[in-house]
Design a protein around this motif. Structure first.
Motif, PDB file in Angstrom:
ATOM      1  N   THR A 292      12.660 -49.972  32.588  1.00  0.00           N
ATOM      2  CA  THR A 292      11.253 -49.839  32.256  1.00  0.00           C
ATOM      3  C   THR A 292      11.123 -49.168  30.899  1.00  0.00           C
ATOM      4  OG1 THR A 292      11.190 -47.786  33.549  1.00  0.00           O
ATOM      5  CG2 THR A 292      10.437 -49.798  34.633  1.00  0.00           C
ATOM      6  N   GLN A 293       9.988 -49.393  30.225  1.00  0.00           N
ATOM      7  CA  GLN A 293       9.821 -48.888  28.873  1.00  0.00           C
ATOM      8  C   GLN A 293       9.694 -47.377  28.824  1.00  0.00           C
ATOM      9  OE1 GLN A 293       6.588 -52.030  27.975  1.00  0.00           O
ATOM     10  NE2 GLN A 293       7.499 -51.587  25.996  1.00  0.00           N
ATOM     11  N   ARG A 294       9.062 -46.818  29.847  1.00  0.00           N
ATOM     12  CA  ARG A 294       8.873 -45.369  29.892  1.00  0.00           C
ATOM     13  C   ARG A 294       8.696 -44.949  31.347  1.00  0.00           C
ATOM     14  NH1 ARG A 294       4.633 -47.901  27.772  1.00  0.00           N
ATOM     15  NH2 ARG A 294       5.393 -47.428  25.667  1.00  0.00           N
ATOM     16  N   TYR A 295       8.767 -43.622  31.589  1.00  0.00           N
ATOM     17  CA  TYR A 295       8.604 -43.140  32.959  1.00  0.00           C
ATOM     18  C   TYR A 295       7.163 -43.336  33.423  1.00  0.00           C
ATOM     19  CZ  TYR A 295       7.724 -40.049  36.856  1.00  0.00           C
ATOM     20  OH  TYR A 295       7.326 -39.559  38.061  1.00  0.00           O
ATOM     21  N   ALA A 296       7.002 -43.832  34.636  1.00  0.00           N
ATOM     22  CA  ALA A 296       5.701 -43.948  35.285  1.00  0.00           C
ATOM     23  C   ALA A 296       5.917 -43.729  36.771  1.00  0.00           C
ATOM     24  CB  ALA A 296       5.069 -45.313  35.023  1.00  0.00           C
ATOM     25  N   SER A 297       5.042 -42.967  37.385  1.00  0.00           N
ATOM     26  CA  SER A 297       5.216 -42.638  38.801  1.00  0.00           C
ATOM     27  C   SER A 297       4.755 -43.763  39.722  1.00  0.00           C
ATOM     28  CB  SER A 297       4.450 -41.354  39.137  1.00  0.00           C
ATOM     29  OG  SER A 297       3.054 -41.526  38.908  1.00  0.00           O
ATOM     30  N   ARG A 330      13.038 -38.592  31.734  1.00  0.00           N
ATOM     31  CA  ARG A 330      12.160 -39.237  30.753  1.00  0.00           C
ATOM     32  C   ARG A 330      10.723 -38.742  30.781  1.00  0.00           C
ATOM     33  NH1 ARG A 330      12.323 -45.522  31.251  1.00  0.00           N
ATOM     34  NH2 ARG A 330      11.882 -45.060  33.451  1.00  0.00           N
ATOM     35  N   GLY A 331      10.389 -37.887  31.764  1.00  0.00           N
ATOM     36  CA  GLY A 331       9.011 -37.436  31.889  1.00  0.00           C
ATOM     37  C   GLY A 331       8.646 -36.355  30.886  1.00  0.00           C
ATOM     38  N   ARG A 332       7.366 -36.113  30.780  1.00  0.00           N
ATOM     39  CA  ARG A 332       6.864 -35.090  29.866  1.00  0.00           C
ATOM     40  C   ARG A 332       6.760 -33.757  30.613  1.00  0.00           C
ATOM     41  NH1 ARG A 332       1.973 -38.285  26.657  1.00  0.00           N
ATOM     42  NH2 ARG A 332       3.303 -39.945  25.752  1.00  0.00           N
ATOM     43  N   LEU A 333       7.820 -32.984  30.553  1.00  0.00           N
ATOM     44  CA  LEU A 333       7.881 -31.683  31.204  1.00  0.00           C
ATOM     45  C   LEU A 333       8.062 -30.603  30.147  1.00  0.00           C
ATOM     46  CD1 LEU A 333      10.287 -32.493  34.191  1.00  0.00           C
ATOM     47  CD2 LEU A 333       7.805 -32.253  34.292  1.00  0.00           C
ATOM     48  N   THR A 334       7.488 -29.411  30.424  1.00  0.00           N
ATOM     49  CA  THR A 334       7.735 -28.276  29.551  1.00  0.00           C
ATOM     50  C   THR A 334       9.168 -27.786  29.749  1.00  0.00           C
ATOM     51  OG1 THR A 334       6.987 -26.671  31.204  1.00  0.00           O
ATOM     52  CG2 THR A 334       5.298 -27.630  29.749  1.00  0.00           C
ATOM     53  N   ARG A 335       9.595 -26.876  28.874  1.00  0.00           N
ATOM     54  CA  ARG A 335      10.956 -26.354  28.997  1.00  0.00           C
ATOM     55  C   ARG A 335      11.160 -25.674  30.341  1.00  0.00           C
ATOM     56  NH1 ARG A 335      12.892 -22.427  24.339  1.00  0.00           N
ATOM     57  NH2 ARG A 335      12.468 -24.369  23.185  1.00  0.00           N
ATOM     58  N   TRP A 336      10.174 -24.839  30.749  1.00  0.00           N
ATOM     59  CA  TRP A 336      10.308 -24.148  32.030  1.00  0.00           C
ATOM     60  C   TRP A 336      10.144 -25.119  33.196  1.00  0.00           C
ATOM     61  CZ3 TRP A 336      12.667 -19.802  31.935  1.00  0.00           C
ATOM     62  CH2 TRP A 336      12.537 -18.955  30.830  1.00  0.00           C
ATOM     63  N   GLY A 337       9.270 -26.085  33.025  1.00  0.00           N
ATOM     64  CA  GLY A 337       9.116 -27.088  34.077  1.00  0.00           C
ATOM     65  C   GLY A 337      10.382 -27.891  34.277  1.00  0.00           C
ATOM     66  N   ARG A 338      11.057 -28.215  33.176  1.00  0.00           N
ATOM     67  CA  ARG A 338      12.315 -28.945  33.272  1.00  0.00           C
ATOM     68  C   ARG A 338      13.391 -28.094  33.954  1.00  0.00           C
ATOM     69  NH1 ARG A 338      13.458 -33.568  30.928  1.00  0.00           N
ATOM     70  NH2 ARG A 338      11.545 -33.390  29.698  1.00  0.00           N
TER      71      ARG A 338
END
Length: 456
Positions: A292-297, A330-338
């Protein structure tokens, strides 16, 4: 009796390659005394332009295996039916055509000539079928240009060879769209069918092949389409972005081979009924994670919902874990979230495998036992009574120090000597191990209760 007279009487005339003026066919078609069977002609060469634009007639037109050096013009015409099977011509222009029944161009050979398209059916209305089976269409831009086409019955593109875009944007088809064995190719996309509506099924199978080479164009693009029945993707689409099914709604099953798309895919918003067929769950997870082109839930949630409806709870957990891994990658997570995502993934499988926390808890307790029995050893322990601590008492001391809540050795017969540096190190280490044990026990309880909520 002349050819025109026989045609006017409704006879099926075979000219065996002889010529007839195209204007005479127009004159016959608009004549008041034309037989109800219409014009029926085979194997004729048409001299001049067959210009039927704006002709109004309730008679059928049958020109089978005919040839002409000029485009056939049917723009805004209104007829009963048209059969141009086997036609050899530059193009057929039939924008806003109105037919009570069918349009057939089976086995036609249209090279486009000076036109950007081989067949133009923009906003045409057909009460019955559209048949292009076995046709060879070549256009500078479009092989078939049919935006907002309306067809009451089936559309047959089986074994079609198109060198140009097949455009069906906004088309409405009352039956099936059959593309089995079709070979479509164009640099700017092979099959363009945005906002297509098909009442029954769409078949891209039977050796279907579509090829495109120029990004960002999609090889097969059906974005926003509505399909009442099945969507069968059992051929091959090749290109940088091979398949675009974004926001497509399939009323019944989706049959998608794992190797259908040779390139990137877009599946965000795709919905269907039941578990997808023709590809295994492993194939689907690999497709969603890597192609897939990008992450999608949404594609993961749709796949999980399908398996949950089928009662495949173990597969549902696999899908959920795969989704969280893709989010981490590939998701948009913050540093702490990651960071937190990595922790929950390693400890409880993102909340879907709480038993992992029990394994970590067991490993923590085992470490405590090794620390007390092997590092401290009998020499580093003291006992209330005379004599060294037994092995059982050493293990009990380790579990007593590291196990949260449950204390297996409440009398604490043995203690770690804290008068030495080694003893102090062991005590501090057991504190840390107890904190970890508390954490893993808490994560297990939280993951287990969360999993129960997700499955009820």
């Amino acid at each position: 009796m002349g050819v025109e007279q026989r045609l006017g009487d409704g006879e099926f005339v075979d000219l065996k390659g002889e010529s007839i003026t195209a204007s005479s066919i127009r004159d016959l078609l608009i004549a008041d005394d034309l037989d109800p069977r219409g014009i029926r002609l085979r194997d004729a060469r048409l001299d001049g332009v067959l210009d039927l634009a704006d002709v109004q007639s309730k008679r059928p037109l049958v020109l089978v295996d005919c040839r002409t050096d000029s485009p056939v013009l049917l723009d805004r015409a209104s007829l009963s039916s048209v059969d141009l099977s086997g036609l050899v011509a530059p193009a057929v222009s039939a924008a806003w055509l109105r037919l009570d029944h069918y349009l057939l161009l089976r086995n036609a050979r249209l090279d486009g000539g000076e036109h950007d398209w081989a067949v133009d059916l923009a906003e045409a209305h057909l009460g019955g079928h559209l048949g292009l089976s076995g046709a060879h269409l070549t256009g500078a831009q479009y092989a078939l240009h049919a935006p907002r086409l309306r067809v009451g019955g089936e559309v047959f593109l089986t074994d079609l060879r198109a060198r140009g875009v097949v455009r069906l944007d906004g088309a409405r088809i009352g039956g099936n769209l059959r593309c089995g064995g079709a070979d479509l190719a164009h640099d700017e996309g092979a099959l363009l069918a945005v906002d297509l509506q098909v009442e029954q099924n769409v078949f891209l199978d039977g050796g279907f092949r579509a090829t495109s080479t120029a990004p960002p164009h999609r090889t097969v693009r059906m974005r926003g389409s509505r399909i009442g029945g099945q969507l069968v993707l059992d051929g091959r689409a090749s290109g940088p972005i091979a398949l675009d099914l974004k926001h497509v709604r399939v009323g019944m099953e989706l049959l998608l081979r794992a190797d259908f798309a040779d390139g990137r895919v877009s599946l965000d918003g795709l919905t269907y009924v039941g578990v997808p067929r023709r590809a295994s769950l492993d194939d689907w997870l690999e497709l969603l994670a890597t192609r897939t082109q990008r992450y999608a839930s949404q594609p993961y949630l749709q796949l999980a919902a399908a398996h949950q409806a089928a009662g495949n709870e173990r597969d549902v957990r696999r899908i959920r874990v795969a989704q969280q891994k893709d989010l981490l990658r590939r998701g948009r997570l913050t540093r702490w979230g990651r960071l937190w995502h990595r922790v929950t993934g390693a400890t409880v499988g993102y909340g879907y495998r709480p038993a992992i926390a029990l394994l970590w808890l067991a490993a923590t307790l085992a470490t405590a036992v090794v620390l007390v029995t092997a590092v401290a050893g009998p020499a580093g322990l003291t006992r209330a009574a005379t004599g060294p601590c037994s092995a059982v008492e050493q293990i009990g001391l380790a579990l007593n120090a590291a196990t949260p809540l449950v204390k297996p050795d409440t009398q604490q017969r043995c203690q770690v000597l804290t008068t030495t540096g080694l003893g102090q190190f062991v005590v501090v280490a057991t504190w840390l191990l107890q904190a970890l044990a508390w954490a893993f026990a808490t994560l297990f309880v939280a993951g287990f209760t969360g999993l129960v909520r997700k499955t009820t």
